[in-house]
Every structure is written in C-alpha cells, then in structure tokens.
Design a protein around this motif. Structure first.
Motif, PDB file in Angstrom:
ATOM      1  N   ALA A 183       3.246  -4.526   8.094  1.00 38.41           N
ATOM      2  CA  ALA A 183       4.238  -3.596   8.633  1.00 38.41           C
ATOM      3  C   ALA A 183       4.089  -2.256   7.939  1.00 38.41           C
ATOM      4  O   ALA A 183       3.660  -2.180   6.779  1.00 38.41           O
ATOM      5  CB  ALA A 183       5.654  -4.145   8.435  1.00 38.41           C
ATOM      6  N   VAL A 184       4.441  -1.182   8.654  1.00 33.19           N
ATOM      7  CA  VAL A 184       4.411   0.167   8.102  1.00 33.19           C
ATOM      8  C   VAL A 184       5.841   0.662   7.963  1.00 33.19           C
ATOM      9  O   VAL A 184       6.613   0.629   8.927  1.00 33.19           O
ATOM     10  CB  VAL A 184       3.605   1.124   8.993  1.00 33.19           C
ATOM     11  N   ASP A 244       0.861  -1.180   0.000  1.00 28.13           N
ATOM     12  CA  ASP A 244       0.000   0.000   0.000  1.00 28.13           C
ATOM     13  C   ASP A 244       0.899   1.232   0.000  1.00 28.13           C
ATOM     14  O   ASP A 244       1.405   1.649   1.045  1.00 28.13           O
ATOM     15  CB  ASP A 244      -0.907  -0.023   1.241  1.00 28.13           C
ATOM     16  N   VAL A 245       1.113   1.809  -1.182  1.00 26.07           N
ATOM     17  CA  VAL A 245       2.034   2.938  -1.349  1.00 26.07           C
ATOM     18  C   VAL A 245       1.244   4.236  -1.236  1.00 26.07           C
ATOM     19  O   VAL A 245       0.449   4.572  -2.111  1.00 26.07           O
ATOM     20  CB  VAL A 245       2.765   2.851  -2.703  1.00 26.07           C
ATOM     21  N   GLY A 246       1.471   4.962  -0.158  1.00 20.92           N
ATOM     22  CA  GLY A 246       0.653   6.117   0.186  1.00 20.92           C
ATOM     23  C   GLY A 246      -0.508   5.638   1.030  1.00 20.92           C
ATOM     24  O   GLY A 246      -1.674   5.775   0.661  1.00 20.92           O
ATOM     25  N   ALA A 247      -0.176   5.068   2.191  1.00 16.77           N
ATOM     26  CA  ALA A 247      -1.173   4.327   2.986  1.00 16.77           C
ATOM     27  C   ALA A 247      -2.089   5.213   3.816  1.00 16.77           C
ATOM     28  O   ALA A 247      -3.109   4.736   4.314  1.00 16.77           O
ATOM     29  CB  ALA A 247      -0.455   3.337   3.907  1.00 16.77           C
ATOM     30  N   ASN A 248      -1.714   6.490   4.010  1.00 17.44           N
ATOM     31  CA  ASN A 248      -2.513   7.364   4.865  1.00 17.44           C
ATOM     32  C   ASN A 248      -2.640   6.720   6.250  1.00 17.44           C
ATOM     33  O   ASN A 248      -1.662   6.204   6.786  1.00 17.44           O
ATOM     34  CB  ASN A 248      -3.873   7.650   4.220  1.00 17.44           C
ATOM     35  N   LEU A 249      -3.830   6.678   6.826  1.00 15.60           N
ATOM     36  CA  LEU A 249      -3.983   6.126   8.173  1.00 15.60           C
ATOM     37  C   LEU A 249      -4.239   4.621   8.172  1.00 15.60           C
ATOM     38  O   LEU A 249      -4.554   4.029   9.200  1.00 15.60           O
ATOM     39  CB  LEU A 249      -5.084   6.854   8.944  1.00 15.60           C
ATOM     40  N   GLY A 250      -4.079   3.989   7.009  1.00 12.69           N
ATOM     41  CA  GLY A 250      -4.155   2.540   6.941  1.00 12.69           C
ATOM     42  C   GLY A 250      -5.509   1.971   6.596  1.00 12.69           C
ATOM     43  O   GLY A 250      -5.738   0.770   6.776  1.00 12.69           O
ATOM     44  N   TYR A 251      -6.409   2.776   6.037  1.00 10.48           N
ATOM     45  CA  TYR A 251      -7.742   2.279   5.669  1.00 10.48           C
ATOM     46  C   TYR A 251      -7.627   1.083   4.730  1.00 10.48           C
ATOM     47  O   TYR A 251      -8.181  -0.001   4.997  1.00 10.48           O
ATOM     48  CB  TYR A 251      -8.529   3.416   5.023  1.00 10.48           C
ATOM     49  N   THR A 262       2.647  -4.635   3.267  1.00 16.19           N
ATOM     50  CA  THR A 262       3.575  -3.578   3.651  1.00 16.19           C
ATOM     51  C   THR A 262       2.952  -2.245   3.258  1.00 16.19           C
ATOM     52  O   THR A 262       2.561  -2.060   2.100  1.00 16.19           O
ATOM     53  CB  THR A 262       4.942  -3.728   2.964  1.00 16.19           C
ATOM     54  N   ALA A 263       2.844  -1.350   4.221  1.00 15.03           N
ATOM     55  CA  ALA A 263       2.284  -0.024   3.986  1.00 15.03           C
ATOM     56  C   ALA A 263       3.420   0.998   4.013  1.00 15.03           C
ATOM     57  O   ALA A 263       4.290   0.944   4.888  1.00 15.03           O
ATOM     58  CB  ALA A 263       1.246   0.310   5.060  1.00 15.03           C
ATOM     59  N   PHE A 264       3.401   1.925   3.059  1.00 11.59           N
ATOM     60  CA  PHE A 264       4.431   2.965   2.962  1.00 11.59           C
ATOM     61  C   PHE A 264       3.758   4.319   3.179  1.00 11.59           C
ATOM     62  O   PHE A 264       2.848   4.686   2.431  1.00 11.59           O
ATOM     63  CB  PHE A 264       5.088   2.948   1.582  1.00 11.59           C
ATOM     64  N   GLU A 265       4.205   5.067   4.191  1.00 10.08           N
ATOM     65  CA  GLU A 265       3.582   6.355   4.493  1.00 10.08           C
ATOM     66  C   GLU A 265       4.621   7.310   5.091  1.00 10.08           C
ATOM     67  O   GLU A 265       5.195   7.033   6.145  1.00 10.08           O
ATOM     68  CB  GLU A 265       2.420   6.181   5.469  1.00 10.08           C
TER      69      GLU A 265
END
Length: 303
Positions: free
Chosen positions: A155-156, A106-113, A129-132
C-alpha cells in the motif's frame, strides 16, 4: 583444433546462469541479489521503453518489472530507462536482505522502485507500506505496484513522515529532479523559478502512530527530514529489536547531525553500505565530516 564455441564453453568466467542469458526471459529475483557484473549487463540487455503520454514512459526495470516513469524527471528516470536500475549496491542489498513473509516500510518511496522490489522479496505472505508525499510520485508508485501484481501485499500512504502526525506541511519539488523534493521550512521564501517547481500541502505521519508497529525492514530516504523521521520512530525501534534500518544520512542536511548520530550509536553499531555492496563499520566523526551521503545499515543482528 577446438573451435571458438568449444573453447568459450570451457572458460568458467564466461558461464552465466540461464536466467542471465541475453533474450526475452525475465531475470529471477535471486539474480538481483548477486554482484553487479553480469547481472547489470543482463538488466541493460532487457531495457525497453514505451512512451504512453506526454510525461509517462513504461520501462522494463531490473530485467523483471514493468515501471512507469516520468519523462520530465532528469534525475532518476534516465537511469531506469537506459540502465534499468538505480544504485545497484542498494538494490542488491535490499534483494538479499528481505525474506518471504517479512514486513517492510519504504519511507520516501519516490515512484516505487524499491517498493516493488521489496514487495516481490517478501512475497504474498509479506507486507510493504510505501510512504511518499509527492502526489505524482505516489500515484506512479501505486500504479507500479499494481502493474507488477503487488497490490494485494503493498500500500502507498500519501504523507510526509515526520516527528508528528495529523499535521500539514508544505512540500516542494523540482519537476526535473523530484527525488530531491523536500519539506519547506515555515517562513521559507518561495522559489524564483515557479514554473519548474511544484509546491503542495501534504499531511504528516509519525511512524510510531502506525496501527501495526511490527516491521522487519525500513528504508529511509527523505532528503533532510532524517531527524524528524528518527524522532518519530523510537517506539517502532523499541517494539522491533531485530529490525534493520537502511538510512541515507548527510550531515549537511541536518540541524544537529552530531546529536542524531549519537542517538543512532546508542541503539546500533554504525555500519555503512559501500558502493562495492559490502557492509563495513564507519567512524562517526568520519561520517560527520563527509559532504556526500552515507548509506547507514542500522541493525542489532548480523548483516
């Protein structure tokens, strides 16, 4: 004469799966992949909000998840607190596209929605994997994944995804609309309304430098950094011929939009996810001429 309850029970359009009935029962993950109608109504019926501190609210989102949102955010948070969902056409696509055991970024994950939804969809055997780069949103994403029991599979990474790794750039976001935060160009003037703006130094990361390049699904929503993200993920695309990339594109945010579109067309057929939830071919020239965003679905396989 048949009473109203008996009459209504014989109308098929009014029947709903048990999980969509009003009440306290959480929605099933499979419900979220369905069409918007009854599902969105069921999500709204389950909305609950509990203020936790001056800037944080705990919300019931998608009729299924606990989610911390920032009450200063006037762009995304009102939709989550009142409706319980964001861009349902995209939400449903992600829910129905991902499978247990897959890997999603998730590239540009914001608050993880979307990160939480992805982690639920891929299950314990999958990985997200979230990227923020925004530190406040990255913290909320971490906590939202943990709140929903997804910390063991997700993971973030607190970094801006660009065309190069191990660098540092400036990141700027308005506190009342952090979803439109963006990287600052070198030499760009400081904003006038500094009291309402957060600007921080962030590290950069190239997707091609990920330790494990195996991935099945990538969502990209980076507010003007699309060209840099694309330039830094060519190795990932080579390594994963069956990949699906969901990329928000707007020509007005790009330096060379025609070049980016040509490079995407060289790899994939251009298809877009429309507001009705359907995926259809899109003409490159039409897309380049639009002022609004296009949600591209890039994949070599069937949709």
């Amino acid at each position: 004469m048949t009473g109203w309850p008996g009459l209504l029970s014989r109308l098929p359009l009014l029947r709903r799966p048990p999980s969509l009935a009003r009440g306290t029962k959480l929605l099933a993950l499979a419900d979220l992949a369905a069409g918007r109608g009854a599902v969105s109504a069921a999500i709204r019926a389950r909305c609950h909000n509990v203020p936790l501190d001056a800037h944080t609210v705990l919300s019931r989102v998608l009729g299924r998840y606990k989610m911390l949102v920032d009450s200063r955010d006037l762009g995304l948070a009102p939709h989550l607190m009142l409706d319980g969902f964001w861009e349902y056409w995209t939400t449903a696509f992600v829910a129905r596209r991902l499978r247990p055991g897959q890997v999603a970024w998730d590239v540009g994950a914001n608050l993880g929605y979307f990160s939480v939804l992805m982690a639920d969809a891929v299950g314990p055997a999958g990985r997200v994997t979230a990227f923020e780069p925004n530190p406040r949103l990255a913290l909320l994403a971490e906590r939202n994944l943990a709140l929903n029991g997804m910390a063991d599979r997700a993971a973030v990474i607190r970094a801006a995804v660009t065309a190069r790794s191990r660098g540092t750039l400036r990141f700027r976001a308005h506190l009342d609309d952090p979803k439109n935060g963006r990287l600052v160009e070198p030499g760009e003037a400081e904003p006038v309304e500094m009291l309402e703006v957060m600007e921080v130094a962030v590290s950069t990361l190239r997707l091609d430098d990920m330790e494990d390049p195996r991935v099945d699904f990538i969502k990209v929503d980076v507010e003007g950094a699309e060209e840099a993200v694309w330039a830094g993920m060519q190795g990932v695309l080579d390594a994963n011929p069956g990949i699906t990339v969901l990329l928000e594109f707007n020509a007005l945010r790009c330096r060379e939009p025609a070049r980016l579109v040509a490079e995407m067309t060289a790899r994939f057929a251009l298809r877009e996810l429309r507001l009705d939830g359907r995926v259809r071919p899109v003409d490159a020239n039409e897309m380049l001429g639009r002022r609004e965003d296009t949600m591209l679905v890039l994949t070599a396989g069937r949709v």
